[in-house]
Design a protein around this motif. Structure first.
Motif, PDB file in Angstrom:
ATOM      1  N   ALA A   5       0.826  -1.206   0.000  1.00  0.00           N
ATOM      2  CA  ALA A   5       0.000   0.000   0.000  1.00  0.00           C
ATOM      3  C   ALA A   5       0.863   1.260   0.000  1.00  0.00           C
ATOM      4  O   ALA A   5       0.574   2.232  -0.719  1.00  0.00           O
ATOM      5  CB  ALA A   5      -0.922  -0.004   1.220  1.00  0.00           C
ATOM      6  N   ALA A   6       1.950   1.243   0.777  1.00  0.00           N
ATOM      7  CA  ALA A   6       2.855   2.396   0.799  1.00  0.00           C
ATOM      8  C   ALA A   6       3.494   2.598  -0.566  1.00  0.00           C
ATOM      9  O   ALA A   6       3.597   3.727  -1.065  1.00  0.00           O
ATOM     10  CB  ALA A   6       3.923   2.201   1.869  1.00  0.00           C
ATOM     11  N   ALA A   7       3.897   1.498  -1.192  1.00  0.00           N
ATOM     12  CA  ALA A   7       4.526   1.593  -2.515  1.00  0.00           C
ATOM     13  C   ALA A   7       3.564   2.193  -3.536  1.00  0.00           C
ATOM     14  O   ALA A   7       3.953   3.050  -4.342  1.00  0.00           O
ATOM     15  CB  ALA A   7       4.996   0.209  -2.964  1.00  0.00           C
ATOM     16  N   LEU A   8       2.307   1.752  -3.515  1.00  0.00           N
ATOM     17  CA  LEU A   8       1.331   2.299  -4.449  1.00  0.00           C
ATOM     18  C   LEU A   8       1.142   3.794  -4.239  1.00  0.00           C
ATOM     19  O   LEU A   8       0.956   4.552  -5.209  1.00  0.00           O
ATOM     20  CB  LEU A   8      -0.011   1.573  -4.285  1.00  0.00           C
ATOM     21  N   MET A   9       1.217   4.240  -2.995  1.00  0.00           N
ATOM     22  CA  MET A   9       1.079   5.670  -2.720  1.00  0.00           C
ATOM     23  C   MET A   9       2.290   6.452  -3.218  1.00  0.00           C
ATOM     24  O   MET A   9       2.209   7.665  -3.437  1.00  0.00           O
ATOM     25  CB  MET A   9       0.843   5.887  -1.225  1.00  0.00           C
ATOM     26  N   TYR A  10       3.388   5.735  -3.412  1.00  0.00           N
ATOM     27  CA  TYR A  10       4.573   6.347  -4.013  1.00  0.00           C
ATOM     28  C   TYR A  10       4.655   6.103  -5.521  1.00  0.00           C
ATOM     29  O   TYR A  10       5.634   6.471  -6.155  1.00  0.00           O
ATOM     30  CB  TYR A  10       5.843   5.839  -3.331  1.00  0.00           C
ATOM     31  N   GLY A  11       3.635   5.427  -6.063  1.00  0.00           N
ATOM     32  CA  GLY A  11       3.527   5.327  -7.506  1.00  0.00           C
ATOM     33  C   GLY A  11       4.112   4.105  -8.156  1.00  0.00           C
ATOM     34  O   GLY A  11       4.333   4.096  -9.371  1.00  0.00           O
ATOM     35  N   PHE A  12       4.349   3.036  -7.378  1.00  0.00           N
ATOM     36  CA  PHE A  12       4.858   1.816  -8.017  1.00  0.00           C
ATOM     37  C   PHE A  12       4.266   0.590  -7.327  1.00  0.00           C
ATOM     38  O   PHE A  12       3.842   0.644  -6.168  1.00  0.00           O
ATOM     39  CB  PHE A  12       6.390   1.767  -7.998  1.00  0.00           C
ATOM     40  N   ALA A  13       4.237  -0.517  -8.078  1.00  0.00           N
ATOM     41  CA  ALA A  13       3.717  -1.781  -7.566  1.00  0.00           C
ATOM     42  C   ALA A  13       4.882  -2.605  -7.037  1.00  0.00           C
ATOM     43  O   ALA A  13       5.857  -2.857  -7.748  1.00  0.00           O
ATOM     44  CB  ALA A  13       2.988  -2.544  -8.667  1.00  0.00           C
ATOM     45  N   LEU A  14       4.791  -3.013  -5.787  1.00  0.00           N
ATOM     46  CA  LEU A  14       5.871  -3.735  -5.124  1.00  0.00           C
ATOM     47  C   LEU A  14       5.645  -5.236  -5.190  1.00  0.00           C
ATOM     48  O   LEU A  14       4.564  -5.722  -4.859  1.00  0.00           O
ATOM     49  CB  LEU A  14       5.953  -3.292  -3.658  1.00  0.00           C
ATOM     50  N   ASP A  15       6.664  -5.978  -5.593  1.00  0.00           N
ATOM     51  CA  ASP A  15       6.660  -7.436  -5.494  1.00  0.00           C
ATOM     52  C   ASP A  15       7.048  -7.777  -4.057  1.00  0.00           C
ATOM     53  O   ASP A  15       8.198  -7.594  -3.652  1.00  0.00           O
ATOM     54  CB  ASP A  15       7.667  -8.033  -6.472  1.00  0.00           C
ATOM     55  N   ASP A  16       6.084  -8.254  -3.270  1.00  0.00           N
ATOM     56  CA  ASP A  16       6.333  -8.390  -1.842  1.00  0.00           C
ATOM     57  C   ASP A  16       7.181  -9.599  -1.462  1.00  0.00           C
ATOM     58  O   ASP A  16       7.422  -9.846  -0.273  1.00  0.00           O
ATOM     59  CB  ASP A  16       5.036  -8.366  -1.039  1.00  0.00           C
ATOM     60  N   THR A  17       7.681 -10.358  -2.429  1.00  0.00           N
ATOM     61  CA  THR A  17       8.620 -11.425  -2.080  1.00  0.00           C
ATOM     62  C   THR A  17       9.902 -10.852  -1.479  1.00  0.00           C
ATOM     63  O   THR A  17      10.625 -11.565  -0.768  1.00  0.00           O
ATOM     64  CB  THR A  17       8.979 -12.292  -3.300  1.00  0.00           C
ATOM     65  N   ILE A  18      10.163  -9.587  -1.734  1.00  0.00           N
ATOM     66  CA  ILE A  18      11.327  -8.943  -1.127  1.00  0.00           C
ATOM     67  C   ILE A  18      11.203  -8.918   0.399  1.00  0.00           C
ATOM     68  O   ILE A  18      12.207  -8.952   1.115  1.00  0.00           O
ATOM     69  CB  ILE A  18      11.522  -7.512  -1.686  1.00  0.00           C
ATOM     70  N   ILE A  19       9.982  -8.900   0.914  1.00  0.00           N
ATOM     71  CA  ILE A  19       9.773  -8.862   2.359  1.00  0.00           C
ATOM     72  C   ILE A  19      10.194 -10.188   2.983  1.00  0.00           C
ATOM     73  O   ILE A  19      10.802 -10.223   4.056  1.00  0.00           O
ATOM     74  CB  ILE A  19       8.313  -8.535   2.708  1.00  0.00           C
ATOM     75  N   ASP A  20       9.894 -11.299   2.303  1.00  0.00           N
ATOM     76  CA  ASP A  20      10.357 -12.604   2.779  1.00  0.00           C
ATOM     77  C   ASP A  20      11.879 -12.680   2.717  1.00  0.00           C
ATOM     78  O   ASP A  20      12.526 -13.178   3.644  1.00  0.00           O
ATOM     79  CB  ASP A  20       9.762 -13.728   1.927  1.00  0.00           C
ATOM     80  N   GLU A  21      12.436 -12.182   1.636  1.00  0.00           N
ATOM     81  CA  GLU A  21      13.888 -12.226   1.450  1.00  0.00           C
ATOM     82  C   GLU A  21      14.624 -11.460   2.552  1.00  0.00           C
ATOM     83  O   GLU A  21      15.677 -11.900   3.026  1.00  0.00           O
ATOM     84  CB  GLU A  21      14.237 -11.617   0.088  1.00  0.00           C
ATOM     85  N   LEU A  22      14.063 -10.337   2.969  1.00  0.00           N
ATOM     86  CA  LEU A  22      14.733  -9.455   3.929  1.00  0.00           C
ATOM     87  C   LEU A  22      14.119  -9.559   5.329  1.00  0.00           C
ATOM     88  O   LEU A  22      14.311  -8.663   6.151  1.00  0.00           O
ATOM     89  CB  LEU A  22      14.655  -8.007   3.446  1.00  0.00           C
ATOM     90  N   ALA A  23      13.416 -10.647   5.599  1.00  0.00           N
ATOM     91  CA  ALA A  23      12.750 -10.822   6.897  1.00  0.00           C
ATOM     92  C   ALA A  23      13.729 -10.611   8.040  1.00  0.00           C
ATOM     93  O   ALA A  23      14.815 -11.186   8.064  1.00  0.00           O
ATOM     94  CB  ALA A  23      12.139 -12.214   6.989  1.00  0.00           C
ATOM     95  N   GLY A  24      13.339  -9.762   8.976  1.00  0.00           N
ATOM     96  CA  GLY A  24      14.170  -9.484  10.136  1.00  0.00           C
ATOM     97  C   GLY A  24      14.934  -8.180  10.052  1.00  0.00           C
ATOM     98  O   GLY A  24      15.382  -7.658  11.062  1.00  0.00           O
ATOM     99  N   TRP A  25      15.098  -7.658   8.836  1.00  0.00           N
ATOM    100  CA  TRP A  25      15.789  -6.375   8.697  1.00  0.00           C
ATOM    101  C   TRP A  25      14.957  -5.274   9.323  1.00  0.00           C
ATOM    102  O   TRP A  25      13.723  -5.310   9.279  1.00  0.00           O
ATOM    103  CB  TRP A  25      15.981  -6.036   7.222  1.00  0.00           C
ATOM    104  N   PRO A  26      15.595  -4.239   9.875  1.00  0.00           N
ATOM    105  CA  PRO A  26      14.827  -3.054  10.280  1.00  0.00           C
ATOM    106  C   PRO A  26      14.072  -2.482   9.085  1.00  0.00           C
ATOM    107  O   PRO A  26      14.569  -2.500   7.950  1.00  0.00           O
ATOM    108  CB  PRO A  26      15.915  -2.090  10.765  1.00  0.00           C
TER     109      PRO A  26
END
Length: 206
Positions: free
Chosen positions: A46-67
């Motif tokens: 939702a934040a990405a769409l408000m910034y004008g792009f569609a986010l592939d959320d697999t990046i969230i799994d990849e970076l799980a635990g990062w701040p």
């Protein structure tokens, strides 16, 4: 096997894996104690769409635990964005706390494990999430009073996968890092635990 039986079996396995001479158990929050990664992904999208792009959320799994701010910085790099990561992080957190956090459910066998070991070992929660978000999540899970130390994003100079958050939690608990056991669902958390000289269990592999 019904749901209750699966939870009991997983709790038994986790209890067996965590047997040992430990002074403290340190749990990650999102994806470890809380079944809320769907809400986090939705707030990132939702934040990405408000910034004008569609986010592939697999990046969230990849970076799980990062701040979260480091995740935002990585998103900006990969999507050639011009947004400010701190502003993106603030928006993402706001969206999550206002819209998605209410849907949080426990990962029952891990929450049961924490409850069973409170008063037996020291208990800490070490998360890459904001203190507001994590504190609210722990309240929803009904375990706030059992957590002695909470370390969240921005409270150490470096976050996971660096050891700083776990070392800070151990220091605040007055426990040697070698006598801490970490419960994690993300590779960054595992790397942080190893760097801190702590043993670990990947709960998503149970």
């Amino acid at each position: 096997m019904n749901g209750a039986s699966i939870v009991t079996k997983k709790q038994t396995i986790l209890t067996g894996l965590s047997n040992g001479d430990y002074d403290a158990f340190l749990y990650d929050c999102d994806g470890t104690l809380a079944d809320n990664m769907g809400g986090h992904k939705a707030s990132y999208r939702a934040a990405a769409l408000m910034y004008g792009f569609a986010l592939d959320d697999t990046i969230i799994d990849e970076l799980a635990g990062w701040p979260i701010i480091q995740v935002a910085e990585e998103i900006r790099k990969r999507y050639d964005g011009s947004f400010n990561p701190a502003n993106f992080t603030q928006l993402k957190n706001q969206l999550y706390e206002e819209t998605f956090i209410a849907d949080t459910k426990p990962i029952e066998f891990v929450v049961a494990h924490l409850k069973a070991h409170a008063q037996k070992v020291r208990i800490g929660v070490v998360s890459g999430g904001s203190r507001v978000s994590v504190s609210t999540t722990l309240q929803q899970l009904g375990i706030t009073s059992l957590v002695e130390v909470l370390v969240c994003a921005g409270e150490t100079s470096r976050g996971k996968p660096y050891p700083d958050p776990f070392l800070h939690a151990a220091e605040r608990l007055g426990v040697d890092p070698s006598r801490c056991l970490v419960f994690e669902d993300g590779q960054a958390g595992v790397q942080a635990a190893e760097a801190a000289g702590m043993r670990w269990i990947r709960i998503d592999h149970i």
